[in-house]
Design an enzyme around this catalytic site. Structure first.
Site, PDB file in Angstrom:
ATOM      1  N   HIS A 183       0.749  -1.235   0.111  1.00  0.00           N
ATOM      2  CA  HIS A 183       0.010   0.086   0.098  1.00  0.00           C
ATOM      3  C   HIS A 183       0.866   1.168  -0.085  1.00  0.00           C
ATOM      4  CE1 HIS A 183      -3.311  -2.670   0.295  1.00  0.00           C
ATOM      5  NE2 HIS A 183      -4.205  -1.691   0.726  1.00  0.00           N
ATOM      6  N   ASP A 184       2.130   1.012  -0.080  1.00  0.00           N
ATOM      7  CA  ASP A 184       2.861   2.393  -0.139  1.00  0.00           C
ATOM      8  C   ASP A 184       2.320   3.390  -1.098  1.00  0.00           C
ATOM      9  OD1 ASP A 184       5.864   3.082   1.130  1.00  0.00           O
ATOM     10  OD2 ASP A 184       5.552   3.947  -1.008  1.00  0.00           O
ATOM     11  N   SER A 196       7.961  -0.359  -2.091  1.00  0.00           N
ATOM     12  CA  SER A 196       8.004  -1.525  -1.808  1.00  0.00           C
ATOM     13  C   SER A 196       8.109  -2.197  -2.999  1.00  0.00           C
ATOM     14  CB  SER A 196       6.642  -1.899  -0.994  1.00  0.00           C
ATOM     15  OG  SER A 196       5.565  -1.938  -1.573  1.00  0.00           O
ATOM     16  N   HIS A 248       2.953  -0.908   7.715  1.00  0.00           N
ATOM     17  CA  HIS A 248       1.881   0.006   8.546  1.00  0.00           C
ATOM     18  C   HIS A 248       2.424   0.230   9.827  1.00  0.00           C
ATOM     19  CE1 HIS A 248      -2.032   1.581   9.242  1.00  0.00           C
ATOM     20  NE2 HIS A 248      -2.276   0.822  10.608  1.00  0.00           N
ATOM     21  N   TYR A 290       1.794   8.288   4.954  1.00  0.00           N
ATOM     22  CA  TYR A 290       1.313   8.792   3.782  1.00  0.00           C
ATOM     23  C   TYR A 290       2.481   9.402   2.860  1.00  0.00           C
ATOM     24  CZ  TYR A 290      -3.307   8.469   6.354  1.00  0.00           C
ATOM     25  OH  TYR A 290      -4.360   8.149   6.625  1.00  0.00           O
TER      26      TYR A 290
END
Ligand SMILES: Cc1cc2nc3c(=O)[nH]c(=O)nc-3n(C[C@H](O)[C@H](O)[C@H](O)COP(=O)(O)OP(=O)(O)OC[C@H]3O[C@@H](n4cnc5c(N)ncnc54)[C@H](O)[C@@H]3O)c2cc1C
Ligand SMILES: *[C@@H]1O[C@H](CO)[C@@H](O)[C@H](O)[C@H]1NC(C)=O
Ligand SMILES: *[C@@H]1O[C@H](CO)[C@@H](O)[C@H](O)[C@H]1NC(C)=O
Ligand SMILES: *[C@@H]1O[C@H](CO)[C@@H](O)[C@H](O)[C@H]1NC(C)=O
Ligand SMILES: *[C@@H]1O[C@H](CO)[C@@H](O)[C@H](O)[C@H]1NC(C)=O
Ligand SMILES: *[C@@H]1O[C@H](CO)[C@@H](O)[C@H](O)[C@H]1NC(C)=O
Length: 545
Positions: free
Chosen positions: A122-123, A128, A192, A483
């Protein structure tokens, strides 16, 4: 020639020994044979250094393997980093065992390969799974076991697990335990937790990183360390400093937190015609001061107005309250009557159902949380800010104006206060604690491919960010690592990062903790092996400004 403009195919076609050596310009072209044999040597090194009963070749995908693309794309959340122009890894490893990871570290070091570690993918900037220098991906999809001990109120969670899987496994065992982490179930715990991790329990229990009590990590010399053997400095650094600068996190031990058997949620929207401004001005005053059992997030966006063709701004308030409806109504009547909350707006449910509610999955079976592949994928760009003084009415008028200009743009505001005020800013690397009223996430997302539309959206969000400067934290203008925003500055991947350069974004993310992170990094990874566009720089003894 920058690698960023070159697809994997071109890299292999143009071929160069430089592919396997960092810091060397790709302009140096040599024969395919050379690079191919280095490639062979690298693969051989992996086999030699991995003695698990499952041969490493079973978990290794080169572009020639049929499933290479499917695996690569599986968890790419931001489609901006999924085009044919995006640099692709030389191989993807999906380790089944720590020895596979150790082999990858040892051999990548030997052959000058950059490693990107992916847990949930989710970067925001794709760090990643994208690198501009030759790289491999270690995708932790197969390392995601979760062992819960209700007796101790703790759990061991492998880094490849998602927060949805963690929530699900906890709820299977108990209705009165939860864990403070993000609301999107497909976010991975590797990225996360190591970058902070917040959600609706933040005001009561702080961040995910505040509730980690042990961890296993593979460091740059290939050793596996836990809290005791890594020492408190490194253990401090990986709880908010971003795991990717320090090694490959294998698993976390987390402290579960109590939640009541019944919680209450609501979502209430108010448009400008319905008095949104007044309600929001009050929210700014009380959102971070209410008792810690309540979290009321606010989202701004432009919507259709009551008249045909007319647009207005809606402020939507979405809340989790750790108690029942009658308690919630009396709290709101006393402290936030402007919202006009009524019993019919409130829904009572278990904590795990509130997880589904918060991520718009209400009504789905709870095991929907086990889906690792994101529900929606789109193109997006985000930025973050911290607000320490209420934004004036005039300031807000300008925000509405900006939002009218971009229908795909929103602002998501998360109140701080409560437990966040009690934790010292140096406890873990995440420094944004006391003094913050709320955090803003600016987000613009779209579905259409192409540079033109993407430039338009990105320009808009940068303009909004510039507009907001007077209203948000200053010196530094703070930002949230999870973020991730490469507009704040990047390291040079092909040379050595300078401390001065890295401190521009480093101080925004980490404030006074940046220096300690650099110190830890220098100690545990002096050759700066684990590096990316925003990794913590290592100060070599020969380092000069
Ligand atoms: C749809 C969406 C919703 C989100 N919601 C929230 C939210 O509610 N709250 C919040 O705080 N954040 C939220 N985020 C942001 C999220 O916390 C970060 O993007 C986080 O870094 C993602 O972790 P990941 O493992 O999924 O990502 P990845 O892309 O896999 O990794 C992110 C970074 O961590 C590194 N990393 C990953 N695994 C490891 C590991 N095992 N060891 C060392 N380094 C590792 C990667 O190399 C990369 O640098 C959201 C993001 C998205 C896209
Ligand atoms: C595998 O390698 C490790 C580290 O080199 C060693 O301790 C272990 O005994 C080896 N196991 C086998 C089965 O060879
Ligand atoms: C990928 O292809 C190589 C070469 O054919 C093979 O050795 C390897 O086992 C394949 N990987 C997987 C995971 O099937
Ligand atoms: C959970 O327990 C299993 C079985 O004992 C073990 O193989 C696994 O590694 C454990 N997972 C974690 C994260 O500790
Ligand atoms: C709500 O919770 C309070 C405190 O636990 C309790 O006294 C009250 O009876 C509950 N009300 C309802 C309607 O369940
Ligand atoms: C970068 O650091 C390495 C040591 O890790 C050193 O040998 C090299 O000369 C430095 N390169 C540059 C461009 O400064």
């Amino acid at each position: 020639m920058g690698l960023h403009a070159v697809s994997y195919k071109d890299q292999m076609g143009a071929s160069s020994s430089a592919i396997f050596l960092p810091f060397v310009s790709l302009v140096v072209l040599v024969s395919w044979a050379t690079s191919s044999s280095i490639h062979e040597n690298f693969l051989q090194c992996l086999s030699l250094n991995s003695n698990h009963t499952t041969p490493i070749s079973n978990v290794l995908y080169t572009p020639k393997n049929l499933s290479y693309s499917a695996i690569l794309e599986s968890t790419i959340e931001n489609l901006r980093f999924s085009s044919s122009a995006t640099p692709k890894p030389l191989l993807i490893l999906t380790p089944l065992h720590v020895s596979h990871i150790q082999a990858a570290v040892i051999c990548s070091k030997k052959y000058g390969m950059n490693i990107r570690v992916r847990s949930g993918g989710h970067d925001y900037e794709g760090l990643s799974y994208v690198s501009e220098i030759p790289f491999i991906i270690i995708d932790l999809v197969e390392l995601r076991s979760i062992n819960i001990s209700i007796e101790d109120g703790t759990a061991w969670v492998e880094a490849g697990a998602t927060v949805g899987e963690v929530y699900y496994r906890i709820a299977q065992k108990s209705r009165t335990y939860g864990f403070p982490a993000g609301s999107c179930p497909t976010v991975g715990v590797g990225g996360h937790f190591s970058g902070g991790g917040y959600g609706t329990l933040m005001r009561k229990y702080g961040l995910s990183a505040d509730n980690i009590i042990d961890a296993y990590i593979v460091v740059s010399d290939g050793r596996v360390l836990n809290r005791e053997s890594m020492g408190e400095d490194l253990f401090w650094a990986i709880r908010g400093g971003g795991g990717a600068s320090f090694g490959i996190i294998l698993s976390w031990k987390i402290k579960l937190v109590p939640v009541p058997p019944i919680v209450t949620v609501f979502t209430v929207g108010r448009t400008l015609e319905q008095g949104a401004l007044k309600v929001f001005l009050k929210w700014q005053q009380v959102g971070s001061r209410l008792q810690e059992d309540i979290f009321i997030g606010a989202t701004f966006g432009a919507v259709s107005g009551s008249q045909e063709g007319e647009r207005t701004i809606e402020v939507s308030f979405k809340s989790l309250f750790l108690g029942n409806t009658s308690q919630l109504l009396s709290l709101m009547k006393k402290s936030f009557p402007e919202l006009g909350l009524e019993a019919k707006d409130c829904l009572e449910m278990s904590w795990i159902e509130s997880v589904l509610y918060y991520t718009d999955l209400s009504g789905e079976p709870v095991n929907v949380l086990l889906n690792r592949i994101p529900q929606f994928k789109n193109y997006f760009k985000a930025k973050s800010d911290y607000v320490q003084e209420p934004i004036s009415e005039t300031g807000l008028q300008g925000v509405w104006k900006m939002l009218y200009q971009e229908e795909a743009g929103i602002m998501i505001l998360s109140p701080y206060g409560g437990r966040m005020n009690e934790i010292s800013e140096t406890e873990v690397p995440f420094p944004h604690r006391k003094g913050n009223l709320y955090k803003i996430q600016y987000l613009v997302s779209w579905d259409e491919e192409g540079d033109r539309v993407s430039q338009k959206r990105i320009n808009w969000i940068r303009k909004l960010y510039a507009y907001m400067a007077p209203y948000v934290s200053k010196f530094p203008r703070a930002a949230y690592l999870n973020y991730r925003d490469l507009d704040l500055g990047i390291n040079k991947l092909k040379g050595n990062t300078s401390y001065a350069q890295a401190s521009i974004w480093g101080i925004k993310y980490f404030s006074c903790n940046f220096n300690r992170l650099v110190h830890v990094k220098t100690k545990v990874d002096p050759s700066n092996f684990f590096r990316n566009e925003q990794s913590i720089p290592s100060l070599s003894p020969w380092w000069k400004n």
